[in-house]
Design an enzyme around this catalytic site. Structure first.
Site, PDB file in Angstrom:
ATOM      1  N   TYR A 123       4.542  -4.916  19.889  1.00 47.88           N
ATOM      2  CA  TYR A 123       5.073  -5.346  18.590  1.00 47.88           C
ATOM      3  C   TYR A 123       5.406  -6.840  18.614  1.00 47.88           C
ATOM      4  O   TYR A 123       4.931  -7.620  17.783  1.00 47.88           O
ATOM      5  CB  TYR A 123       6.322  -4.522  18.230  1.00 47.88           C
ATOM      6  CG  TYR A 123       7.062  -5.070  17.035  1.00 47.88           C
ATOM      7  CD1 TYR A 123       6.478  -5.079  15.772  1.00 47.88           C
ATOM      8  CD2 TYR A 123       8.346  -5.614  17.171  1.00 47.88           C
ATOM      9  CE1 TYR A 123       7.154  -5.608  14.686  1.00 47.88           C
ATOM     10  CE2 TYR A 123       9.019  -6.134  16.080  1.00 47.88           C
ATOM     11  CZ  TYR A 123       8.414  -6.136  14.843  1.00 47.88           C
ATOM     12  OH  TYR A 123       9.075  -6.672  13.764  1.00 47.88           O
ATOM     13  N   ASN A 147      -2.916  -3.700  12.285  1.00 47.64           N
ATOM     14  CA  ASN A 147      -2.080  -3.942  11.095  1.00 47.64           C
ATOM     15  C   ASN A 147      -1.423  -5.315  11.108  1.00 47.64           C
ATOM     16  O   ASN A 147      -1.328  -5.964  10.074  1.00 47.64           O
ATOM     17  CB  ASN A 147      -0.966  -2.889  10.992  1.00 47.64           C
ATOM     18  CG  ASN A 147      -1.522  -1.529  10.608  1.00 47.64           C
ATOM     19  OD1 ASN A 147      -2.687  -1.419  10.234  1.00 47.64           O
ATOM     20  ND2 ASN A 147      -0.704  -0.502  10.704  1.00 47.64           N
ATOM     21  N   THR A 203      10.148 -12.091  14.562  1.00 51.49           N
ATOM     22  CA  THR A 203      11.186 -11.241  15.146  1.00 51.49           C
ATOM     23  C   THR A 203      11.747 -11.828  16.437  1.00 51.49           C
ATOM     24  O   THR A 203      11.038 -12.552  17.159  1.00 51.49           O
ATOM     25  CB  THR A 203      10.597  -9.836  15.451  1.00 51.49           C
ATOM     26  OG1 THR A 203      11.514  -9.087  16.249  1.00 51.49           O
ATOM     27  CG2 THR A 203       9.294  -9.933  16.219  1.00 51.49           C
ATOM     28  N   ASN A 244       0.832  -1.224   0.000  1.00 52.12           N
ATOM     29  CA  ASN A 244       0.000   0.000   0.000  1.00 52.12           C
ATOM     30  C   ASN A 244       0.859   1.264   0.000  1.00 52.12           C
ATOM     31  O   ASN A 244       0.332   2.373   0.020  1.00 52.12           O
ATOM     32  CB  ASN A 244      -0.992  -0.005   1.174  1.00 52.12           C
ATOM     33  CG  ASN A 244      -0.308   0.141   2.520  1.00 52.12           C
ATOM     34  OD1 ASN A 244       0.910   0.283   2.605  1.00 52.12           O
ATOM     35  ND2 ASN A 244      -1.091   0.113   3.587  1.00 52.12           N
ATOM     36  N   LEU A 245       2.169   1.089  -0.012  1.00 48.85           N
ATOM     37  CA  LEU A 245       3.137   2.193  -0.080  1.00 48.85           C
ATOM     38  C   LEU A 245       3.021   3.156   1.101  1.00 48.85           C
ATOM     39  O   LEU A 245       3.433   4.297   1.016  1.00 48.85           O
ATOM     40  CB  LEU A 245       3.014   2.955  -1.418  1.00 48.85           C
ATOM     41  CG  LEU A 245       3.246   2.102  -2.676  1.00 48.85           C
ATOM     42  CD1 LEU A 245       3.073   2.940  -3.942  1.00 48.85           C
ATOM     43  CD2 LEU A 245       4.653   1.485  -2.674  1.00 48.85           C
ATOM     44  N   ASN A 266      18.806  -8.106  13.885  1.00 52.03           N
ATOM     45  CA  ASN A 266      18.815  -6.722  13.389  1.00 52.03           C
ATOM     46  C   ASN A 266      19.203  -6.628  11.918  1.00 52.03           C
ATOM     47  O   ASN A 266      20.389  -6.664  11.577  1.00 52.03           O
ATOM     48  CB  ASN A 266      19.749  -5.881  14.251  1.00 52.03           C
ATOM     49  CG  ASN A 266      19.154  -5.619  15.619  1.00 52.03           C
ATOM     50  OD1 ASN A 266      18.850  -6.559  16.355  1.00 52.03           O
ATOM     51  ND2 ASN A 266      18.954  -4.365  15.942  1.00 52.03           N
ATOM     52  N   ARG A 290      16.623   3.439  26.466  1.00 55.93           N
ATOM     53  CA  ARG A 290      15.363   3.549  25.740  1.00 55.93           C
ATOM     54  C   ARG A 290      14.443   2.442  26.278  1.00 55.93           C
ATOM     55  O   ARG A 290      14.895   1.312  26.464  1.00 55.93           O
ATOM     56  CB  ARG A 290      15.654   3.332  24.252  1.00 55.93           C
ATOM     57  CG  ARG A 290      14.484   3.529  23.321  1.00 55.93           C
ATOM     58  CD  ARG A 290      14.922   3.467  21.859  1.00 55.93           C
ATOM     59  NE  ARG A 290      15.300   2.118  21.440  1.00 55.93           N
ATOM     60  CZ  ARG A 290      15.619   1.776  20.194  1.00 55.93           C
ATOM     61  NH1 ARG A 290      15.642   2.701  19.248  1.00 55.93           N
ATOM     62  NH2 ARG A 290      15.961   0.545  19.892  1.00 55.93           N
ATOM     63  N   LEU A 295      19.882   2.039  14.465  1.00 56.79           N
ATOM     64  CA  LEU A 295      21.207   2.546  14.840  1.00 56.79           C
ATOM     65  C   LEU A 295      22.114   2.873  13.640  1.00 56.79           C
ATOM     66  O   LEU A 295      22.631   3.990  13.549  1.00 56.79           O
ATOM     67  CB  LEU A 295      21.894   1.523  15.763  1.00 56.79           C
ATOM     68  CG  LEU A 295      23.278   1.933  16.257  1.00 56.79           C
ATOM     69  CD1 LEU A 295      23.200   3.197  17.118  1.00 56.79           C
ATOM     70  CD2 LEU A 295      23.932   0.797  17.049  1.00 56.79           C
TER      71      LEU A 295
HETATM   72  N1  UFG Z   1      20.346   2.730  19.650  1.00 57.63           N
HETATM   73  C1  UFG Z   1      21.004   3.804  20.182  1.00 57.63           C
HETATM   74  N2  UFG Z   1      20.755   5.029  19.646  1.00 57.63           N
HETATM   75  C2  UFG Z   1      19.874   5.227  18.631  1.00 57.63           C
HETATM   76  C3  UFG Z   1      19.202   4.108  18.100  1.00 57.63           C
HETATM   77  C4  UFG Z   1      19.464   2.862  18.627  1.00 57.63           C
HETATM   78  O1  UFG Z   1      21.790   3.686  21.093  1.00 57.63           O
HETATM   79  O2  UFG Z   1      19.689   6.379  18.215  1.00 57.63           O
HETATM   80  C5  UFG Z   1      20.628   1.395  20.204  1.00 57.63           C
HETATM   81  C6  UFG Z   1      19.376   0.729  20.739  1.00 57.63           C
HETATM   82  O3  UFG Z   1      19.173   1.088  22.065  1.00 57.63           O
HETATM   83  C7  UFG Z   1      19.710  -0.747  20.552  1.00 57.63           C
HETATM   84  C8  UFG Z   1      20.640  -0.754  19.325  1.00 57.63           C
HETATM   85  O4  UFG Z   1      21.095   0.575  19.173  1.00 57.63           O
HETATM   86  O5  UFG Z   1      20.445  -1.204  21.625  1.00 57.63           O
HETATM   87  C9  UFG Z   1      19.929  -1.174  18.068  1.00 57.63           C
HETATM   88  O6  UFG Z   1      18.726  -0.401  17.950  1.00 57.63           O
HETATM   89  P1  UFG Z   1      17.809  -0.437  16.672  1.00 57.63           P
HETATM   90  O7  UFG Z   1      16.686   0.526  16.920  1.00 57.63           O
HETATM   91  O8  UFG Z   1      18.638  -0.269  15.459  1.00 57.63           O
HETATM   92  O9  UFG Z   1      17.261  -1.915  16.645  1.00 57.63           O
HETATM   93  P2  UFG Z   1      16.466  -2.695  17.783  1.00 57.63           P
HETATM   94  O10 UFG Z   1      17.436  -3.705  18.297  1.00 57.63           O
HETATM   95  O11 UFG Z   1      15.796  -1.859  18.757  1.00 57.63           O
HETATM   96  O12 UFG Z   1      15.291  -3.249  16.896  1.00 57.63           O
HETATM   97  C10 UFG Z   1      15.387  -4.381  16.126  1.00 57.63           C
HETATM   98  C11 UFG Z   1      14.340  -4.368  15.020  1.00 57.63           C
HETATM   99  C12 UFG Z   1      12.955  -4.437  15.607  1.00 57.63           C
HETATM  100  C13 UFG Z   1      12.877  -5.609  16.529  1.00 57.63           C
HETATM  101  C14 UFG Z   1      13.918  -5.484  17.586  1.00 57.63           C
HETATM  102  C15 UFG Z   1      13.913  -6.618  18.553  1.00 57.63           C
HETATM  103  O13 UFG Z   1      14.462  -3.202  14.251  1.00 57.63           O
HETATM  104  O14 UFG Z   1      12.008  -4.571  14.580  1.00 57.63           O
HETATM  105  O15 UFG Z   1      15.201  -5.467  16.976  1.00 57.63           O
HETATM  106  O16 UFG Z   1      14.388  -6.173  19.785  1.00 57.63           O
HETATM  107  F1  UFG Z   1      11.677  -5.695  17.118  1.00 57.63           F
END
Ligand code: UFG
Length: 329
Positions: free
Chosen positions: A142, A93, A118, A34-35, A171, A282, A191
């Site tokens: 989620y 969703n 996930t 659905n873009l 990830n 976070r 990240l």
């Molecule tokens: N982080 C930072 N600063 C930022 C963004 C992220 O320090 O600005 C840290 C986060 O705290 C985490 C790590 O970098 O420790 C990776 O964060 P991401 O947001 O890149 O990825 P996540 O591990 O939170 O998320 C991924 C997937 C999700 C999934 C999740 C499972 O993107 O879809 O893993 O925990 F649900």
């Protein structure tokens, strides 16, 4: 004979990389998207069907006229933080709309269904690396929505013989090696792209979320898997699925990197310093998520090609520096 495949959510980040590999490997591919988050520029226009998951008639028609044999389902909302503040959106969703898709799949007699699950279904695991028999206790909506769909798929496999693969991603990162497509989320929360945007001057600094975790350098550890390795696992699963078969596997490379290590690796790859600030944790971030990918390797015959974080970051950097505004370039 290669299958005719419908990729739902195929214009998104992982979806578009999977579509590209499927096409390169000779599959006949249709993208249904659905873009709302996906980008039409990320897939060829002649295979794109713009439609919503809720639109059962449109889906039904697409599956019928293209004589689809297998469905890969990527379409979902996937921001952990947002799922906590807007759970209704996630249950709608990710659960309700998937049930709607499965109704069509069932009616059309499709027996191959590959699903994006996930590592968030494990919540805070009691041990790492995580094997598939680790208890699934999600700590955010989620992860909960993805776990619900895994259970629905288990029951549908047993009752209706729909073969399914629940692929539990760690990830996803990096971009296509030829630089043609890459990661472009809005808003961006991941990240590696955030660090690269900081390097490109699009952000003032990157925040390190939490420096007091029980890890060697105090920051969170994650298992970064290249998007093409992730994509290839979907194709392998699609190929081997038999009616009623259940495949549940982790997709990571089995190696963890801390936030500080990812920043250091990015500095090395780009040759530039990253400005960062140390911030509080976070909400909802487990300290360490690392996969044991042995089951995926054994059951799918999967072998990740990108085993080193710097090479993964290199592909992401290649995309970001040539597309600083993502697909809007
Ligand atoms: N982080 C930072 N600063 C930022 C963004 C992220 O320090 O600005 C840290 C986060 O705290 C985490 C790590 O970098 O420790 C990776 O964060 P991401 O947001 O890149 O990825 P996540 O591990 O939170 O998320 C991924 C997937 C999700 C999934 C999740 C499972 O993107 O879809 O893993 O925990 F649900």
């Amino acid at each position: 004979m290669k299958h005719r495949v419908l990729v739902v959510g195929g214009a998104g980040y992982i979806g578009s990389h999977t579509v590209k590999l499927l096409q390169n490997q000779g599959y006949e591919v249709w993208v249904y998207d659905n873009l709302s988050m996906g980008h039409k520029e990320s897939v060829s226009p002649d295979c794109l069907i713009v439609g919503d998951l809720k639109d059962k008639d449109r889906l039904d028609h697409a599956i019928m006229i293209h004589r689809i044999e297998g469905v890969i389902h990527f379409a979902a909302s996937a921001f952990v933080g947002e799922s906590v503040t807007e759970p209704a959106k996630y249950y709608q969703n990710n659960v309700v709309n998937t049930l709607s898709l499965l109704e069509v799949v069932r009616k059309q007699g499709i027996k191959k269904f590959v699903f994006s699950s996930t590592c968030a279904t494990y919540g805070t695991p009691d041990r790492v690396p995580i094997t598939e028999d680790t208890p699934q206790n999600p700590i955010n909506p989620y992860g909960e929505t993805k776990l619900i769909v895994e259970k629905v798929l288990r029951d549908y496999a047993r009752a209706y013989q729909i073969g399914y693969a629940a692929l539990r991603y760690f990830n996803a990162s990096g971009a296509a090696a030829d630089g043609s497509i890459g990661e472009d989320h809005s808003p961006e929360t991941h990240l590696i792209p955030l660090i690269l945007e900081t390097i490109l001057g699009k952000r003032k600094e990157i925040e390190i979320f939490g420096t007091d975790y029980p890890t060697p350098d105090g920051t969170c550890i994650r298992d970064y898997i290249h998007v093409d390795d992730l994509a290839q696992a979907h194709i392998l699963a699609l190929d081997i699925l038999k009616p009623g078969q259940e495949i549940k596997v982790n997709l990571g490379i089995g190696q963890g990197y801390s936030v500080r290590q990812v920043i250091a690796a990015t500095e090395k790859v780009t040759g530039k310093k990253v400005k960062y600030k140390e911030s509080p944790r976070r909400a909802g971030d487990p300290a360490e998520l690392v996969a044991n990918p042995a089951k995926a390797m054994k059951e799918l015959g999967w072998k990740p090609k990108y085993l080193d974080i710097e090479t993964i970051i290199e592909t992401a950097w290649n995309w970001h520096r040539k597309h600083p505004n993502g697909f809007r370039n």
